[in-house]
Scaffold this motif. Structure first.
Motif, PDB file in Angstrom:
ATOM      1  N   LEU A   1     136.551 -32.352  38.914  1.00 41.14           N
ATOM      2  CA  LEU A   1     135.579 -31.450  39.388  1.00 41.14           C
ATOM      3  C   LEU A   1     134.285 -32.559  39.187  1.00 41.14           C
ATOM      4  O   LEU A   1     133.731 -33.061  39.889  1.00 41.14           O
ATOM      5  N   LEU A   2     134.784 -33.238  37.488  1.00 41.56           N
ATOM      6  CA  LEU A   2     133.495 -34.741  37.409  1.00 41.56           C
ATOM      7  C   LEU A   2     133.880 -35.698  37.920  1.00 41.56           C
ATOM      8  O   LEU A   2     132.941 -35.892  38.750  1.00 41.56           O
ATOM      9  N   GLU A   3     135.170 -35.812  38.448  1.00 44.35           N
ATOM     10  CA  GLU A   3     135.634 -36.965  39.162  1.00 44.35           C
ATOM     11  C   GLU A   3     134.884 -37.119  40.837  1.00 44.35           C
ATOM     12  O   GLU A   3     134.381 -37.797  41.328  1.00 44.35           O
ATOM     13  N   ASN A   4     135.001 -35.659  40.996  1.00 45.87           N
ATOM     14  CA  ASN A   4     134.524 -35.439  42.818  1.00 45.87           C
ATOM     15  C   ASN A   4     132.721 -35.422  42.365  1.00 45.87           C
ATOM     16  O   ASN A   4     132.200 -36.022  43.147  1.00 45.87           O
ATOM     17  N   MET A   5     132.602 -35.351  41.208  1.00 49.51           N
ATOM     18  CA  MET A   5     130.662 -35.557  41.664  1.00 49.51           C
ATOM     19  C   MET A   5     130.632 -36.475  41.042  1.00 49.51           C
ATOM     20  O   MET A   5     129.019 -36.848  41.478  1.00 49.51           O
ATOM     21  N   ASN A   6     131.110 -37.246  40.435  1.00 50.85           N
ATOM     22  CA  ASN A   6     130.812 -39.172  40.577  1.00 50.85           C
ATOM     23  C   ASN A   6     131.184 -40.444  41.538  1.00 50.85           C
ATOM     24  O   ASN A   6     129.766 -40.386  41.588  1.00 50.85           O
ATOM     25  N   LYS A   7     132.196 -39.216  42.190  1.00 55.30           N
ATOM     26  CA  LYS A   7     132.705 -40.009  43.443  1.00 55.30           C
ATOM     27  C   LYS A   7     131.466 -39.378  44.523  1.00 55.30           C
ATOM     28  O   LYS A   7     130.479 -40.282  45.659  1.00 55.30           O
ATOM     29  N   LEU A   8     131.114 -38.015  44.798  1.00 56.47           N
ATOM     30  CA  LEU A   8     130.004 -38.223  45.483  1.00 56.47           C
ATOM     31  C   LEU A   8     128.560 -39.062  45.347  1.00 56.47           C
ATOM     32  O   LEU A   8     127.866 -39.413  45.722  1.00 56.47           O
ATOM     33  N   THR A   9     128.272 -38.696  43.872  1.00 56.63           N
ATOM     34  CA  THR A   9     127.407 -39.114  43.325  1.00 56.63           C
ATOM     35  C   THR A   9     127.021 -40.982  43.715  1.00 56.63           C
ATOM     36  O   THR A   9     126.008 -41.277  44.150  1.00 56.63           O
ATOM     37  N   SER A  10     128.284 -41.554  43.387  1.00 57.81           N
ATOM     38  CA  SER A  10     128.534 -43.138  43.650  1.00 57.81           C
ATOM     39  C   SER A  10     127.917 -43.284  45.267  1.00 57.81           C
ATOM     40  O   SER A  10     127.876 -44.351  45.567  1.00 57.81           O
ATOM     41  N   LEU A  11     128.511 -42.133  46.137  1.00 60.45           N
ATOM     42  CA  LEU A  11     128.788 -42.364  47.548  1.00 60.45           C
ATOM     43  C   LEU A  11     126.764 -42.750  48.088  1.00 60.45           C
ATOM     44  O   LEU A  11     126.069 -43.012  48.737  1.00 60.45           O
TER      45      LEU A  11
END
Length: 184
Positions: free
Chosen positions: A107-117
């Motif tokens: 979940l944190l990884e997905n959140m970080n990817k979305l934040t990065s995008l």
């Protein structure tokens, strides 16, 4: 194993202390004598009524302190089977904990990817805004001479307007003098 503890006390304290039970360590020594054990088994040696041994009064004068006796428990199921069951349940528990932790990290990884995008999108937007601002500044700089000419023309028009008012005032005075001269 549970061991009963009794101490000499007076009144209500004695009654409260009679009910206190303390967990015994696993390697408790059997404090009962062979004759006590034979009496528990019965006169013929069979174990029909196996249970906690009755307390025997002591005849020694040691201040009212009674000795502790080991409480017997019913036979337990196979220790190996219980250990396997415990380890299986512990493995399931730990697997669940690790799975939950892995899910949290995903979940944190997905959140970080979305934040990065999102930050990439914001970066693109800010780059576009910067380009547009530079274009506007260049256009303003190219229009600046025309704006300066407009300001000069406005100042000249204001000066001409003032001159026209003065000329109008002067012509009215001349007209008034001319009418005076004509009437005479």
């Amino acid at each position: 194993m549970i061991v009963g503890v009794k101490m000499a006390a007076a009144g209500e304290e004695a009654a409260a202390l009679d009910s206190v039970r303390v967990a015994a360590p696993p390697a408790v020594l059997n404090l009962r004598t062979d004759t006590d054990q034979r009496e528990d088994l019965g006169h013929d040696g069979s174990s029909e009524n196996v249970g906690p041994a009755p307390k025997k009064p002591t005849n020694n004068n040691d201040g009212g302190v009674e000795t502790a006796e080991e409480a017997t428990e019913p036979a337990e199921p196979d220790i190996n089977e219980l250990c396997r069951d415990m380890f299986d349940k512990m493995a399931v528990f730990l697997q669940g904990e690790l799975t939950a932790t892995c899910e949290d990290y995903k979940l944190l990884e997905n959140m970080n990817k979305l934040t990065s995008l999102k930050y990439m999108e914001m970066k693109d937007i800010s780059i576009n805004i910067s380009r547009n601002l530079q274009d506007l500044n260049q256009k303003y700089a190219s229009l600046q001479p025309y704006l300066d000419q407009i300001n000069q023309i406005e100042e000249q028009v204001t000066a001409l307007e003032q001159a026209a008012y003065k000329l109008d005032t002067y012509s009215k005075k001349l007209e008034a003098k001319f009418k005076k001269l004509e009437k005479r």
